[in-house]
Design a protein around this motif. Structure first.
Motif, mmCIF file in Angstrom:
data_model
loop_
_atom_site.group_PDB
_atom_site.id
_atom_site.type_symbol
_atom_site.label_atom_id
_atom_site.label_comp_id
_atom_site.label_asym_id
_atom_site.label_seq_id
_atom_site.Cartn_x
_atom_site.Cartn_y
_atom_site.Cartn_z
ATOM 1 N N VAL A 17 0.831 -1.206 0.000
ATOM 2 C CA VAL A 17 0.000 0.000 0.000
ATOM 3 C C VAL A 17 0.865 1.255 0.000
ATOM 4 C CG1 VAL A 17 -1.653 1.326 1.392
ATOM 5 C CG2 VAL A 17 -1.970 -1.116 1.078
ATOM 6 N N ALA A 18 1.985 1.216 0.704
ATOM 7 C CA ALA A 18 2.848 2.390 0.802
ATOM 8 C C ALA A 18 3.615 2.657 -0.484
ATOM 9 C CB ALA A 18 3.832 2.210 1.961
ATOM 10 N N VAL A 19 3.905 1.605 -1.250
ATOM 11 C CA VAL A 19 4.801 1.762 -2.413
ATOM 12 C C VAL A 19 4.034 1.830 -3.736
ATOM 13 C CG1 VAL A 19 6.646 0.672 -3.753
ATOM 14 C CG2 VAL A 19 6.733 0.671 -1.240
ATOM 15 N N LEU A 20 3.121 0.873 -3.986
ATOM 16 C CA LEU A 20 2.503 0.749 -5.307
ATOM 17 C C LEU A 20 1.661 1.962 -5.707
ATOM 18 C CD1 LEU A 20 2.296 -1.087 -7.743
ATOM 19 C CD2 LEU A 20 0.343 -2.224 -6.675
ATOM 20 N N PRO A 21 0.741 2.471 -4.855
ATOM 21 C CA PRO A 21 -0.033 3.648 -5.282
ATOM 22 C C PRO A 21 0.850 4.864 -5.578
ATOM 23 C CG PRO A 21 -1.086 2.605 -3.404
ATOM 24 C CD PRO A 21 0.239 1.965 -3.552
ATOM 25 N N VAL A 22 1.908 5.057 -4.779
ATOM 26 C CA VAL A 22 2.813 6.181 -5.026
ATOM 27 C C VAL A 22 3.505 6.019 -6.371
ATOM 28 C CG1 VAL A 22 4.876 7.381 -4.199
ATOM 29 C CG2 VAL A 22 3.162 6.585 -2.561
ATOM 30 N N ALA A 23 3.938 4.805 -6.689
ATOM 31 C CA ALA A 23 4.611 4.555 -7.969
ATOM 32 C C ALA A 23 3.666 4.815 -9.142
ATOM 33 C CB ALA A 23 5.129 3.120 -8.007
ATOM 34 N N ILE A 24 2.396 4.370 -8.997
ATOM 35 C CA ILE A 24 1.426 4.588 -10.080
ATOM 36 C C ILE A 24 1.137 6.075 -10.248
ATOM 37 C CG2 ILE A 24 -0.974 4.199 -10.757
ATOM 38 C CD1 ILE A 24 -0.745 1.406 -9.556
ATOM 39 N N LEU A 25 1.024 6.811 -9.113
ATOM 40 C CA LEU A 25 0.817 8.258 -9.195
ATOM 41 C C LEU A 25 1.944 8.933 -9.950
ATOM 42 C CD1 LEU A 25 -0.610 9.478 -5.760
ATOM 43 C CD2 LEU A 25 -1.663 9.710 -8.007
ATOM 44 N N LEU A 26 3.179 8.525 -9.702
ATOM 45 C CA LEU A 26 4.329 9.112 -10.387
ATOM 46 C C LEU A 26 4.312 8.811 -11.886
ATOM 47 C CD1 LEU A 26 7.166 8.366 -7.775
ATOM 48 C CD2 LEU A 26 6.008 10.534 -8.221
ATOM 49 N N VAL A 27 3.739 7.659 -12.244
ATOM 50 C CA VAL A 27 3.629 7.316 -13.667
ATOM 51 C C VAL A 27 2.501 8.106 -14.334
ATOM 52 C CG1 VAL A 27 3.080 5.456 -15.297
ATOM 53 C CG2 VAL A 27 4.647 5.029 -13.387
ATOM 54 N N VAL A 28 1.344 8.231 -13.614
ATOM 55 C CA VAL A 28 0.160 8.879 -14.198
ATOM 56 C C VAL A 28 0.317 10.392 -14.262
ATOM 57 C CG1 VAL A 28 -2.311 9.307 -13.829
ATOM 58 C CG2 VAL A 28 -1.371 7.013 -13.528
ATOM 59 N N LEU A 29 1.028 10.972 -13.279
ATOM 60 C CA LEU A 29 1.122 12.432 -13.194
ATOM 61 C C LEU A 29 1.594 13.100 -14.486
ATOM 62 C CD1 LEU A 29 0.678 14.817 -11.302
ATOM 63 C CD2 LEU A 29 3.048 14.563 -10.532
ATOM 64 N N PRO A 30 2.694 12.647 -15.118
ATOM 65 C CA PRO A 30 3.099 13.317 -16.373
ATOM 66 C C PRO A 30 2.186 12.978 -17.550
ATOM 67 C CG PRO A 30 4.592 11.493 -15.866
ATOM 68 C CD PRO A 30 3.689 11.645 -14.683
ATOM 69 N N VAL A 31 1.473 11.846 -17.456
ATOM 70 C CA VAL A 31 0.592 11.447 -18.559
ATOM 71 C C VAL A 31 -0.709 12.240 -18.523
ATOM 72 C CG1 VAL A 31 -0.723 9.526 -19.560
ATOM 73 C CG2 VAL A 31 1.591 9.141 -18.675
ATOM 74 N N ASP A 32 -1.341 12.337 -17.312
ATOM 75 C CA ASP A 32 -2.608 13.052 -17.170
ATOM 76 C C ASP A 32 -2.729 13.523 -15.727
ATOM 77 O OD1 ASP A 32 -5.141 14.057 -17.433
ATOM 78 O OD2 ASP A 32 -6.133 12.098 -17.322
ATOM 79 N N TRP A 33 -2.405 14.770 -15.498
ATOM 80 C CA TRP A 33 -2.374 15.277 -14.129
ATOM 81 C C TRP A 33 -3.761 15.324 -13.499
ATOM 82 C CZ3 TRP A 33 -5.042 19.610 -12.682
ATOM 83 C CH2 TRP A 33 -5.486 20.464 -13.696
ATOM 84 N N ARG A 34 -4.824 15.477 -14.323
ATOM 85 C CA ARG A 34 -6.184 15.506 -13.776
ATOM 86 C C ARG A 34 -6.552 14.145 -13.176
ATOM 87 N NH1 ARG A 34 -6.318 18.593 -18.398
ATOM 88 N NH2 ARG A 34 -7.173 20.718 -18.189
ATOM 89 N N SER A 35 -6.206 13.052 -13.854
ATOM 90 C CA SER A 35 -6.472 11.708 -13.314
ATOM 91 C C SER A 35 -5.639 11.452 -12.058
ATOM 92 C CB SER A 35 -6.155 10.644 -14.369
ATOM 93 O OG SER A 35 -7.030 10.771 -15.475
ATOM 94 N N ALA A 36 -4.400 11.996 -12.032
ATOM 95 C CA ALA A 36 -3.553 11.838 -10.850
ATOM 96 C C ALA A 36 -4.191 12.533 -9.647
ATOM 97 C CB ALA A 36 -2.166 12.403 -11.125
#
Length: 448
Positions: A17-36
Motif C-alpha cells: 500500500v505504501a509503495v505501489l499507489p505512489v509509484a502509479i501516481l508518479l507514472v500517471v502524473l506526467p501522462v494526465d495530471w487531472r487523473s492523478a
C-alpha cells in the motif's frame, strides 16, 4: 546470517500500500495530471471508511472469541462430568445450558460475518466508484479531444491496480482482527507475573511441617487484593479445612504456599523459616497437591504416577486403592491413558492422583476437595485413601462438603479475602457466626 535473520519492519500488505499507489501516481502524473489528482483525492476515502467499519467488526470479533471460549469451557466441563450428570439426572438441564451457550456463540458469529461483509462492501463500493469516476472523466475528455487515446487507455488500465493494494489490505486486516482476538487471551496469560527468586536455602523436613501466615496480603493484578492481612498457623500434623464463598481467597492460600504466587505484604513461614528465603524446588518436593480435577497426561499409568521419578509404582497404586481397577486393564500399569485421563472415570482418575502423592510421600498435603465430583461409593474409597495419605502429615483442604469440614481438626473461615473465624468445627457451629451461616451452603456429600 541464519542465527540472526533480518527483522521485517513493515508487513507485506502495508508495504505494498505504501509503495505501489505512489509509484502509479508518479507514472500517471506526467501522462494526465487531472487523473492523478482524482486518484490522490479518492484514495484516502478507502482507508477512512475501512477503519470506521473495521472498529465495529473488531469489537464483534473479540466478543465472538470470548463467547467461543465460554462455549468450549462449558462443553469440556460437561463432557468431563457426563457420567455424574447422568447419575444425578441433570443431563437434560446441561444439554439446555450448552444449547443456550451455543446459540449465543452463533449470534456473535453472525454479527462478525455481517460486519465483515459490510466492511468488504464499503471497500469495493468506493474503489469501484473511484474507478468509475476516473473512467467517466477520461471518456468525456476523449470526446472533447483533451486527452490522447493511448494516454487515456494507460490511465484506465492502471486505475484498478492503484486501488487493489487497499482491497488486499482490508482482507488482511480482517484476518489480523481474528488473530488478535485469539491471541489476546494467550497474551493475558503470558503477561501474568512469574515469581522470580534466586536459589534460596535448602529445605528438608524430617516429618510433618508447620505453616504460618503472618499478616499476608496477595493480589493477582496488582490492584485488587485477593487476600488482605490474613494471619493463621497450621501446626505439624494438623488437619485444617478452609471454607468460604467463591472468591474469598481459598485457592490463593494454596497458590501462595506452593510458590505460584508471591505475597505483596506479610510473611509465610514453613517450619518457622520464611518461604521467600527457601529453595522453591525443595519446598515443592515436600508438597502433595490433590485438585478437584485430576491432571493426567497422554502416557502410561505408571508414567503418570511416577512422573519420571524412581520408586515402587505398585505399592503406590495399592495405597491409593487403585490396584483393583488398574489390574483389570489389558496392560495393567503399562496401559496408556489419553490426555486428561481419557478412558477413566472421575474416581479412577482421582485414585491415580492419590497414587502419585503416595509414590513420593510429602509431609504437606494441599487439597481442593478432591471428592467433590464423585459418586457416593467412589467417594468413600477415595476418602479412605485420603485418610491413609494424611496420617502423619499436615493437611490443608479447601472444603466444599460438610463431612470434610467435620473431619478437620480446625477450620479457617474466609470472606472477602479476610480471615473472619477459626477454630474447631463444633466450637464454630455452636458460636453461630459466619461458619454457622456457611454450613447451609456446603454439599452434604455421600455417606463415608
Amino acid at each position: 546470517s541464519l542465527s540472526s535473520p533480518p527483522k521485517i519492519r513493515m508487513p507485506p500488505a502495508t508495504a505494498t500500500v505504501a509503495v505501489l499507489p505512489v509509484a502509479i501516481l508518479l507514472v500517471v502524473l506526467p501522462v494526465d495530471w487531472r487523473s492523478a489528482v482524482t486518484f490522490a483525492v479518492t484514495l484516502p476515502l478507502l482507508p477512512l471508511f475501512m477503519v470506521l467499519a473495521g472498529r465495529s467488526a473488531e469489537r464483534a470479533n473479540q466478543r465472538q472469541w470470548a463467547s467461543m471460549a465460554r462455549l468450549g469451557g462449558h462443553l469440556l466441563d460437561a463432557v468431563a462430568g457426563l457420567a455424574d450428570l447422568v447419575l444425578l439426572g441433570a443431563a437434560k438441564r446441561e444439554v439446555a445450558l450448552v444449547a443456550r451457550t451455543a446459540d449465543g456463540y452463533r449470534r456473535e458469529t453472525m454479527k462478525v460475518l455481517r460486519l465483515a461483509f459490510l466492511s468488504a462492501l464499503v471497500l469495493e463500493f468506493f474503489a469501484t466508484v473511484s474507478i468509475a469516476v476516473t473512467a467517466v472523466l477520461i471518456g468525456f475528455r476523449l470526446l472533447w479531444g483533451e486527452i490522447a487515446f493511448v494516454d487515456g487507455l494507460t490511465v484506465l488500465l492502471l486505475a484498478p491496480l492503484f486501488y487493489a493494494p487497499l482491497r488486499t489490505l482490508g482482507t488482511e486486516r480482517h484476518a489480523r482482527m481474528e488473530a488478535v482476538a485469539a491471541a489476546e487471551r494467550v497474551a493475558d496469560f503470558l503477561a501474568r507475573p512469574i515469581p522470580k527468586r534466586s536459589v534460596g536455602e535448602p529445605f528438608a523436613a524430617g516429618g510433618a511441617v508447620s505453616v504460618r501466615f503472618d499478616n499476608v496480603s496477595a493480589s493477582y493484578d496488582g490492584e485488587r487484593l485477593a487476600l488482605d492481612g490474613v494471619s493463621f498457623e497450621i501446626r505439624s500434623g494438623e488437619q485444617v479445612a478452609i471454607v468460604g464463598e467463591s472468591g474469598a481467597g481459598k485457592s490463593t492460600i494454596l497458590s501462595l504456599i506452593a510458590g505460584f504466587l508471591e505475597p505483596v505484604a506479610g510473611t509465610i513461614l514453613i517450619d518457622g523459616r520464611p518461604l521467600a528465603s527457601l529453595d522453591l524446588a525443595d519446598v515443592r518436593r515436600h508438597i502433595a497437591f490433590l485438585p478437584q480435577r485430576a491432571f493426567l497426561f497422554d502416557a502410561s499409568i505408571a508414567e503418570n504416577v511416577a512422573m519420571d521419578r524412581p520408586g515402587d509404582v505398585a505399592a503406590a497404586l495399592r495405597a491409593a486403592r487403585a490396584e483393583e481397577f488398574v489390574g483389570r486393564l489389558p496392560h495393567g500399569a503399562d496401559s496408556r491413558l489419553g490426555e486428561g485421563g481419557a478412558g477413566l472415570s472421575g474416581g479412577e482418575a482421582q485414585r491415580l492422583m492419590l497414587a502419585r502423592a503416595f509414590f513420593a510421600p510429602a509431609p504437606l498435603v494441599l487439597m481442593d476437595e478432591p471428592t467433590a465430583h464423585l459418586a457416593a461409593a467412589t467417594e468413600a474409597a477415595v476418602g479412605e485413601a485420603i485418610a491413609a495419605l494424611s496420617a502423619g502429615r499436615t493437611r490443608l483442604t479447601i472444603a466444599h462438603r460438610l463431612k470434610t469440614v467435620e473431619a478437620a481438626d480446625r477450620v479457617l473461615v474466609l470472606s472477602g479475602g479476610r480471615l473472619v473465624e477459626e477454630g474447631r468445627p463444633d466450637e464454630l457451629k455452636a458460636r453461630g457466626g459466619a461458619f454457622a451461616a456457611m454450613l447451609a451452603t456446603l454439599d452434604v456429600g455421600g455417606p463415608a
